[in-house]
Structures are given as C-alpha cells and as structure tokens.
Design an enzyme around this catalytic site. Structure first.
Site, short mmCIF file in Angstrom:
data_model
loop_
_atom_site.label_atom_id
_atom_site.label_comp_id
_atom_site.label_asym_id
_atom_site.label_seq_id
_atom_site.Cartn_x
_atom_site.Cartn_y
_atom_site.Cartn_z
N GLY A 189 0.93 -1.22 -0.07
CA GLY A 189 0.00 0.08 -0.14
C GLY A 189 0.73 1.37 -0.05
O GLY A 189 1.83 1.30 0.63
N GLY B 43 -0.78 4.17 0.50
CA GLY B 43 -1.60 5.33 1.37
C GLY B 43 -0.95 5.88 2.53
O GLY B 43 0.31 5.91 2.42
N GLY C 169 -0.64 4.82 5.42
CA GLY C 169 -0.01 3.92 6.31
C GLY C 169 1.22 3.50 5.40
O GLY C 169 2.42 3.63 6.01
N VAL D 207 -1.46 -7.11 -4.81
CA VAL D 207 -1.23 -8.06 -3.94
C VAL D 207 -2.33 -8.88 -3.80
O VAL D 207 -3.52 -8.59 -3.57
CB VAL D 207 -0.58 -7.64 -2.50
N GLU E 274 -19.28 16.79 2.63
CA GLU E 274 -18.30 17.54 1.87
C GLU E 274 -18.85 17.67 0.52
O GLU E 274 -19.03 18.62 -0.47
CB GLU E 274 -17.03 17.53 1.99
N ASP F 264 -6.54 1.61 7.94
CA ASP F 264 -7.88 1.68 7.93
C ASP F 264 -8.30 -0.02 7.71
O ASP F 264 -9.30 -0.28 8.32
CB ASP F 264 -8.49 2.19 6.40
N ALA G 121 -6.70 9.43 8.88
CA ALA G 121 -5.29 9.60 8.15
C ALA G 121 -4.17 9.39 9.43
O ALA G 121 -3.36 8.75 9.15
CB ALA G 121 -5.12 10.95 7.47
N GLN G 122 -4.62 10.20 10.50
CA GLN G 122 -3.63 10.09 11.63
C GLN G 122 -3.46 8.74 12.30
O GLN G 122 -2.59 8.50 12.59
CB GLN G 122 -4.20 11.03 12.69
C1 FAD Z 1 -13.32 10.37 0.51
C2 FAD Z 1 -12.57 10.18 1.76
C3 FAD Z 1 -12.22 11.45 2.68
C4 FAD Z 1 -11.38 11.30 3.74
N1 FAD Z 1 -11.48 12.29 4.53
C5 FAD Z 1 -10.59 12.21 5.66
C6 FAD Z 1 -10.25 13.57 6.48
O1 FAD Z 1 -10.76 14.48 6.11
N2 FAD Z 1 -9.34 13.38 7.44
C7 FAD Z 1 -8.82 12.35 7.82
O2 FAD Z 1 -7.89 11.98 8.73
N3 FAD Z 1 -9.14 10.88 7.04
C8 FAD Z 1 -10.05 11.11 6.06
N4 FAD Z 1 -10.19 10.08 5.52
C9 FAD Z 1 -9.56 8.79 5.86
C10 FAD Z 1 -8.41 8.34 5.35
O3 FAD Z 1 -7.90 8.99 3.96
C11 FAD Z 1 -7.91 7.08 5.52
O4 FAD Z 1 -8.00 6.94 7.03
C12 FAD Z 1 -6.48 6.83 5.27
O5 FAD Z 1 -6.14 6.91 3.95
C13 FAD Z 1 -6.12 5.36 5.57
O6 FAD Z 1 -4.83 5.16 5.25
P1 FAD Z 1 -4.30 3.56 4.72
O7 FAD Z 1 -2.84 3.58 4.17
O8 FAD Z 1 -4.86 2.55 5.82
O9 FAD Z 1 -5.36 3.28 3.57
P2 FAD Z 1 -5.22 3.92 2.16
O10 FAD Z 1 -5.01 5.29 2.27
O11 FAD Z 1 -6.60 3.61 1.52
O12 FAD Z 1 -4.21 3.32 1.51
C14 FAD Z 1 -4.36 2.09 0.83
C15 FAD Z 1 -3.22 1.38 -0.17
O13 FAD Z 1 -3.09 0.19 -0.31
C16 FAD Z 1 -3.30 -0.05 -1.66
N5 FAD Z 1 -3.84 -1.48 -1.92
C17 FAD Z 1 -5.25 -1.63 -1.67
N6 FAD Z 1 -5.24 -3.00 -1.79
C18 FAD Z 1 -4.02 -3.47 -2.41
C19 FAD Z 1 -3.75 -4.86 -2.80
N7 FAD Z 1 -4.44 -5.80 -3.15
N8 FAD Z 1 -2.44 -4.63 -3.68
C20 FAD Z 1 -1.58 -3.87 -3.53
N9 FAD Z 1 -1.92 -2.52 -3.01
C21 FAD Z 1 -3.12 -2.35 -2.37
C22 FAD Z 1 -4.00 1.29 -2.61
O14 FAD Z 1 -3.75 1.37 -3.83
C23 FAD Z 1 -3.40 2.30 -1.48
O15 FAD Z 1 -2.15 2.63 -1.85
C24 FAD Z 1 -11.09 9.81 4.18
C25 FAD Z 1 -11.10 8.74 3.42
C26 FAD Z 1 -12.02 9.07 2.15
C27 FAD Z 1 -12.31 7.59 1.45
#
Ligand code: FAD
Length: 456
Positions: A10, A12, A14, A78, A173, A311, A322-323
C-alpha cells in the site's frame, strides 16, 4: 550482515509513512501498491466536483520516495500472502511475481461497503480512488448536460436531483460542493435549465450529521447545509435504488421514492480482502467491517513479523482516519528500525493520539473538533485549509492546490471540468469484461464477452 527486508503493501497514508519512517533504518524496503500514486483521499471530493486535478492530490510514489535509497517501489496488486513461507504474491496486469519478506507491513486500506447491496454500486459510485472521483465528476456534469437537452420537465427534474448517501465528513463535503457547483459555478452557463434549481439531498440512517463530531457540531453543520440549500434527510435508511431513483425508509416506517439520476455513495467501509487472507492464516479475528483485529503492538497472533496498520486494522479507540494510519505506521517502523539496529524493542503498545477532526461544509465554512475545542465557520475553514496544505505530499502539489483553490474560492470558477466517456462508463465496461482483461485488450484480443471494436 544481511539486512532485513521489509515489504510494505500500500502507498496510502499507512504505507507511505511507514516507508518514510524507515529512511535511516538499516533495512531494505520494497513498497508494493496497486496504483503508482500516493492518494490524499480527504480531497477526492474536490476532484469529483472540478476544483482540483487528480495529479494535485495523487503524486507519484516513485517521485515522493526517489531520494530514499533503501526503498524500491513496485507497482502490483497483491493477490496473496503466505505467512509461513513469508512471501507476498503480486500481479501487474498479467505479470505475476513473488517477493520474500522478513517483515511485512500491510496497509491496504478499506473499500466501500454497500451493506450487502453491492448492486447499488452501478448507480451510486463510492469515493475511494481517483477512478471513483473522475467517474463521479463525469456523472455530475453529464446530468447537467442531459438536463439541458431534454424537453420533458419530469426528466429534467430527475436529472437535476443529486442524492448523497451518508452524512459523515465525505458525504457532507460532497453535498456542499455539488450545491456550490449548481448555485455558483454553473449559474448562467446553461440556456434551457437553471442550474441553481438543482436539488441536493443528503440522506443518512443516523439522527445527526457528522456523528463523530458530537451533537452540537452536528446541529450546526445541518443548519449550515440547509442554509446553503442542501436538503438533509436523517433517520432514513436507503433500501433500494435504480438508474432513476432512490428509495429510503424513514424511522416512522414510511417508504419514500425519490426520483434522482445522480447518486453518490459515501456510507460504510469494508476492510480490504487481504485482511481475510491474513486472518485465515494467523487466526486473527475480523470485525464486522472486515478489519483485522490486531494485537496491541499491531502484529498478528503468532506472527510478530506481520503487522497491519491504517484502515485495515481494528484497534479499539482508533478511528479510520489519516492520523490513525500515520501514527500506526510510524510506531511499527520504529520497532522494526530498533530490531534491525540491534537495539532493544520496547514492549509499549501502540497508543493513538487524537489530533482532532475537521470537515468543510461550503466555501468559507467548516467544522473543527480538537478535544473539547469546537470551531465553526470561517476560522474553522482557515484551519482546514492550512492543515490540508500541510499534509499534501510535495511542494509542487501544494502550489498547484493553492492556485486552484484561489481560482475557485475567489471567482467561483472551476478549472477541472474535463469529463470523458471513459470516466463515465469505464468502470462498468471493465466490470462487464471481467478481471484481468487488460492484457487481452492491449494485445487486441477478444475482451471476454465479445469482440473488441474501435468506436467510431
Ligand atoms: C473520501 C474520503 C475522505 C476522507 N477524508 C478524511 C479526512 O478529512 N481526514 C482524515 O483524517 N481522514 C480522511 N479519510 C480517511 C483516510 O483517508 C484514511 O483513514 C487513510 O487513507 C487510511 O490510510 P491507509 O494507508 O490505511 O489506507 P489507504 O490510504 O486507503 O491506502 C491503501 C493503499 O493500499 C493499496 N492497495 C489496496 N489493496 C491493495 C492490494 N491488494 N495490492 C496492492 N496495493 C493495494 C491502495 O492502492 C493504497 O495505496 C477520508 C477517506 C476518504 C475515502
């Protein structure tokens, strides 16, 4: 001495922050993600409503990490993890690969949940990816264009009714921005329709908007939305939808059918499928949303070398924001760095520090909650603006975003109004052709359900 190999799934919040936090650690890192970009999801709604380009919120992961010599970026989906063999299987279109790890950090995030009604996705795209945002943008502008050419008043009304399901930050939003688009940006640009007459309806099963912000901010946000012209329907569960309508059931049991061509789904999350694979192999539990119930140190039972952050992880008291992902990633990276450097690894569990939440309602209006402090209106909006600029990755992204915001906030104009047929129906077409079709399409072979033809 051989260096530890850390595989991160990922890019994102994280994944990227874990990679960055391992910058000075004596480890080699392979970051595998299915997209070539890091996505700043909080601003997706601005891509969907024509304020920002997709590039502004989705910098190339390679570019972000180009100076970090211990990281290798691999693009691929993956498809499997073998925790006993310590390998990850991944696929880039039809090229399959396997990568070995000493430590695995899974930050694969969450997708949209339609609460068992997956067919709603055809009519109400979610908002999790750049593809989703561009599809929504195409659908929103398509509705105005269709309304302009229809002679049937009922159809016009249906086309100019936009329904957003889910009154969390994303839904609020999105509803606020569609309202502004209709009332300000598009005003006077059509000849047969009055864009300002568009209806924007926000529906949620809860009895307040923005539940995590508390009752008082929820009330204020609802009033602000209504003043801006958004219809807020609470205590109502969406039970059905098709191309032309949405049906919801109110708390009093009455069922209402609303004629609406454009729908956005901003309710419910579902942990990435990789969670299931990890749970099956390690005995970890999944919560109702498919998130992996991790140990207090974010590892999986019996596998201290496998961690889940962001997440996809369920940690009591840690919200899916995000935090949560950033702090989890830094905690895990710190422990791996200690281990790799031969330092003692602290036994302290992961502790989340709540830095507050915020959401915009419309231009110059937002809500912010930090501990007991609650701020609304213009001041909250300035706080929102400053914080989002701070977290957008890279200097170029910040400058581009600031420029687009200046145009949009000062003139009501939106520079990112390009929509294409591919954005509008690409997802549905690919779903019909089936998984793994890209290789066949690129080779000019039959796409699955029929012959591939060039459209005139
Ligand atoms: C529309 C929206 C608005 C938001 N607004 C806010 C906000 O205002 N404030 C806030 O704090 N949070 C907000 N969030 C939540 C925040 O974005 C998430 O909590 C955060 O992105 C989680 O991070 P993560 O790394 O767990 O997942 P993500 O950021 O979702 O990253 C997941 C990553 O894994 C990759 N991936 C997934 N499956 C696979 C696989 N099988 N193989 C390879 N790669 C894979 C994806 O491509 C991505 O790169 C929002 C979320 C959304 C959807």
């Amino acid at each position: 001495m051989t260096r530890l190999h850390v595989v991160i799934v990922g890019s994102g919040f994280g994944g990227l922050f874990a990679a960055k936090a391992l910058r000075d650690a004596p480890v080699d890192v392979t970051l595998i993600a299915k997209t070539t970009h890091h996505l700043f999801q909080p601003l997706l709604y601005q891509v969907a409503t024509g304020i920002l380009s997709e590039g502004a919120i989705a910098p190339s992961t390679r570019e972000v990490l180009k100076h970090q010599r211990n990281v290798k970026v691999v693009t691929g989906l993956v498809t499997g993890v073998d925790v006993d063999a310590r390998t990850v299987r991944h696929r880039f279109h039809d090229a399959e690969s396997t990568t070995r790890y000493d430590h695995l950090i899974v930050a694969a995030g969450a997708g949209q949940s339609y609460f068992g009604n997956d067919r709603f996705a055809t009519f109400a795209p979610g908002m999790k990816s750049i593809d989703d945002a561009l599809e929504l943008r195409a659908r929103i502008f398509w509705a105005f264009e269709r309304a302009e050419i229809t002679a049937d008043p009922a159809e016009r009304e249906r086309l100019l009714t936009f329904v957003v399901v889910g009154a969390g930050p994303t839904g609020v939003e999105m509803a606020g921005q569609i309202r502004e688009l209709a009332s300000r940006t598009l005003k006077g640009q059509f000849r047969a329709i009055d864009s300002t007459s568009a209806r924007v309806v926000l529906i949620d099963g809860a009895s307040q908007v923005l539940p995590p912000f508390g009752a008082s901010l929820g009330r204020k946000t609802k009033r602000s939305l209504e003043r801006a012209g958004v219809e807020v329907v609470l205590d109502s569960i969406v039970t059905d939808m098709d191309a032309e309508s949405v049906t919801y059931r109110r708390k009093d049991g009455e069922t209402v059918r609303l004629e609406a061509a454009s729908k956005v789904w901003a309710a419910g999350v579902q942990g990435n499928d990789l969670g299931k694979t990890l749970a099956e192999q390690t005995g970890a539990e999944l919560d109702r949303s498919g998130r992996v119930v991790v140990q207090p140190d974010l590892t999986l039972p019996g596998h201290p070398e496998v961690t889940v952050v962001g997440d996809l992880a369920f940690v009591p008291g840690v919200p899916g924001v995000a935090q949560g992902a950033i702090q989890g990633a830094r905690y895990v990276a710190g422990r791996i760095a200690d281990l790799a450097a031969g330092r003692p690894v602290a036994a302290d569990p992961f502790v989340y520090k709540d830095k507050g939440s915020m959401a915009t309602i419309s231009k110059y209006a937002a809500v912010v909650k930090v501990g007991k402090l609650e701020v609304t209106g213009f001041v909250a909006w300035v706080m929102w603006l400053a914080l989002h600029l701070l977290y957008i990755a890279g200097f170029k992204g910040r400058v581009t975003t600031l420029l687009h915001w200046a145009i949009s906030f000062l003139s009501n104009g939106r520079t990112e109004r390009v929509t294409t047929n591919q954005q509008l129906v690409g997802r549905l077409a690919l779903e019909q052709l089936g998984q793994g079709v890209t290789g066949r399409l690129l080779r000019g072979e039959t796409g699955g359900t029929g012959e591939v033809r060039r459209t005139p």
